[in-house]
Design a protein around this motif. Structure first.
Motif, PDB file in Angstrom:
ATOM      1  N   THR A  83       2.693  15.733  -7.322  1.00  0.00           N
ATOM      2  CA  THR A  83       3.340  15.453  -6.051  1.00  0.00           C
ATOM      3  C   THR A  83       4.489  16.431  -5.809  1.00  0.00           C
ATOM      4  O   THR A  83       4.973  17.096  -6.722  1.00  0.00           O
ATOM      5  CB  THR A  83       3.884  14.014  -6.026  1.00  0.00           C
ATOM      6  N   GLU A  98       0.842  -1.194   0.000  1.00  0.00           N
ATOM      7  CA  GLU A  98       0.000   0.000   0.000  1.00  0.00           C
ATOM      8  C   GLU A  98       0.884   1.252   0.000  1.00  0.00           C
ATOM      9  O   GLU A  98       2.106   1.166   0.093  1.00  0.00           O
ATOM     10  CB  GLU A  98      -0.923  -0.023   1.225  1.00  0.00           C
ATOM     11  N   SER A  99       0.259   2.409  -0.105  1.00  0.00           N
ATOM     12  CA  SER A  99       1.001   3.670  -0.096  1.00  0.00           C
ATOM     13  C   SER A  99       1.736   3.842   1.234  1.00  0.00           C
ATOM     14  O   SER A  99       1.330   3.301   2.263  1.00  0.00           O
ATOM     15  CB  SER A  99       0.050   4.850  -0.314  1.00  0.00           C
ATOM     16  N   ARG A 100       2.822   4.592   1.180  1.00  0.00           N
ATOM     17  CA  ARG A 100       3.578   4.896   2.396  1.00  0.00           C
ATOM     18  C   ARG A 100       2.984   6.116   3.092  1.00  0.00           C
ATOM     19  O   ARG A 100       2.671   7.125   2.448  1.00  0.00           O
ATOM     20  CB  ARG A 100       5.040   5.189   2.053  1.00  0.00           C
ATOM     21  N   LYS A 101       2.834   6.043   4.406  1.00  0.00           N
ATOM     22  CA  LYS A 101       2.378   7.167   5.205  1.00  0.00           C
ATOM     23  C   LYS A 101       3.561   7.739   5.979  1.00  0.00           C
ATOM     24  O   LYS A 101       4.257   7.009   6.686  1.00  0.00           O
ATOM     25  CB  LYS A 101       1.282   6.748   6.178  1.00  0.00           C
ATOM     26  N   TYR A 113      11.371  11.202  -1.605  1.00  0.00           N
ATOM     27  CA  TYR A 113      10.000  10.726  -1.750  1.00  0.00           C
ATOM     28  C   TYR A 113       9.217  11.689  -2.635  1.00  0.00           C
ATOM     29  O   TYR A 113       9.460  12.901  -2.613  1.00  0.00           O
ATOM     30  CB  TYR A 113       9.293  10.651  -0.383  1.00  0.00           C
ATOM     31  N   THR A 132       1.518  11.381   2.060  1.00  0.00           N
ATOM     32  CA  THR A 132       1.360  10.060   1.447  1.00  0.00           C
ATOM     33  C   THR A 132       2.264   9.958   0.230  1.00  0.00           C
ATOM     34  O   THR A 132       2.294  10.860  -0.613  1.00  0.00           O
ATOM     35  CB  THR A 132      -0.101   9.814   1.027  1.00  0.00           C
ATOM     36  N   GLU A 133       3.004   8.857   0.164  1.00  0.00           N
ATOM     37  CA  GLU A 133       3.798   8.539  -1.012  1.00  0.00           C
ATOM     38  C   GLU A 133       3.058   7.438  -1.771  1.00  0.00           C
ATOM     39  O   GLU A 133       3.071   6.278  -1.357  1.00  0.00           O
ATOM     40  CB  GLU A 133       5.199   8.063  -0.614  1.00  0.00           C
ATOM     41  N   PRO A 134       2.387   7.770  -2.883  1.00  0.00           N
ATOM     42  CA  PRO A 134       1.549   6.784  -3.567  1.00  0.00           C
ATOM     43  C   PRO A 134       2.329   5.649  -4.220  1.00  0.00           C
ATOM     44  O   PRO A 134       1.789   4.561  -4.423  1.00  0.00           O
ATOM     45  CB  PRO A 134       0.793   7.617  -4.599  1.00  0.00           C
ATOM     46  N   ALA A 135       3.586   5.890  -4.586  1.00  0.00           N
ATOM     47  CA  ALA A 135       4.430   4.848  -5.210  1.00  0.00           C
ATOM     48  C   ALA A 135       5.618   4.605  -4.284  1.00  0.00           C
ATOM     49  O   ALA A 135       6.692   5.192  -4.468  1.00  0.00           O
ATOM     50  CB  ALA A 135       4.881   5.274  -6.598  1.00  0.00           C
ATOM     51  N   PRO A 136       5.456   3.745  -3.272  1.00  0.00           N
ATOM     52  CA  PRO A 136       6.419   3.699  -2.175  1.00  0.00           C
ATOM     53  C   PRO A 136       7.663   2.841  -2.392  1.00  0.00           C
ATOM     54  O   PRO A 136       8.635   2.984  -1.654  1.00  0.00           O
ATOM     55  CB  PRO A 136       5.586   3.114  -1.031  1.00  0.00           C
TER      56      PRO A 136
END
Length: 218
Positions: A89, A55-58, A104, A132-136
């Protein structure tokens, strides 16, 4: 060494924002539900872990702003938050090691609710910045532009799944896939840049670059 935080190449301190603590920078994001099969005549499940997807990175940055008055605090906070109003982003860079910074591509995903006591004189407001990093999952390539002869970074990839390349100067090349696909980018100004190759990087068959890979996977 002091840990430094930058947004699009500018220190957060330039906006009067200081980071007291952070979380999520180097943690592995949550694993997406794997493909599984269950039979009534067998115990448990059969899980396919040959490919892992996340999942995305928080990322949480606990921040504070020092101001000379309540008006100064409001102005500094608004100026800083407007940086996240862009339609793409933002590049967050955290320098723990000058040779291998953490980078990031993020957007502001959480509510900002500063805790403060209003004063007409010096005051401090604290808040948490939820990004949020959508492509982690990514590779990071460093490129140094010293003059016009070193302006170009080349990345050649063989992959069946598309990846995106964030060049580190605000430019992005989306949906790169195929066999020995060479993608290049010219940097306009001298400096050190960090390109991110994001996507299913574990499924990249080969990658070569004129830059230096500082993170093979992070």
């Amino acid at each position: 060494m002091e840990v430094s935080y930058y947004l699009d190449g500018v220190s957060l301190k330039n906006y009067g924002v200081y980071v007291s603590e952070s979380s999520g920078l180097i943690s592995r994001p949550k694993l997406k539900e794997p493909v599984k099969q269950s039979w009534k005549t067998h115990h448990g499940d059969v899980i396919d872990l040959s490919r892992r997807y996340y999942e995305s990175r928080k990322i949480i940055l606990d921040c504070f702003i020092k101001a000379t008055s309540k008006e100064d605090f409001i102005a500094k906070l608004n100026t800083f938050l407007q940086l996240f109003d862009a339609t793409n982003t933002r590049r967050l860079m955290v320098v723990v090691d000058v040779n291998k910074p953490l980078v990031y591509e993020v957007y502001l995903s959480g509510q900002i609710d500063p805790k403060k006591t209003w004063r007409d004189t010096e005051m401090v407001g604290i808040f948490s910045l939820e990004l949020t990093e959508p492509a982690p999952i990514k590779k990071v390539v460093r490129h140094i532009r010293e003059d016009v002869n070193s302006k170009t970074l080349s990345i050649t990839i063989t992959t069946t799944k598309v990846v995106d390349i964030y060049w580190g100067d605000g430019s992005v090349t989306y949906d790169v896939s195929g066999t020995a696909v060479s993608t290049t980018h010219d940097y306009a100004a001298n400096g050190t840049y960090y390109a991110i190759v994001a996507g299913c990087i574990d499924e990249i068959a080969s990658i070569t670059t004129t830059g230096t890979v500082i993170w093979a996977k992070i």
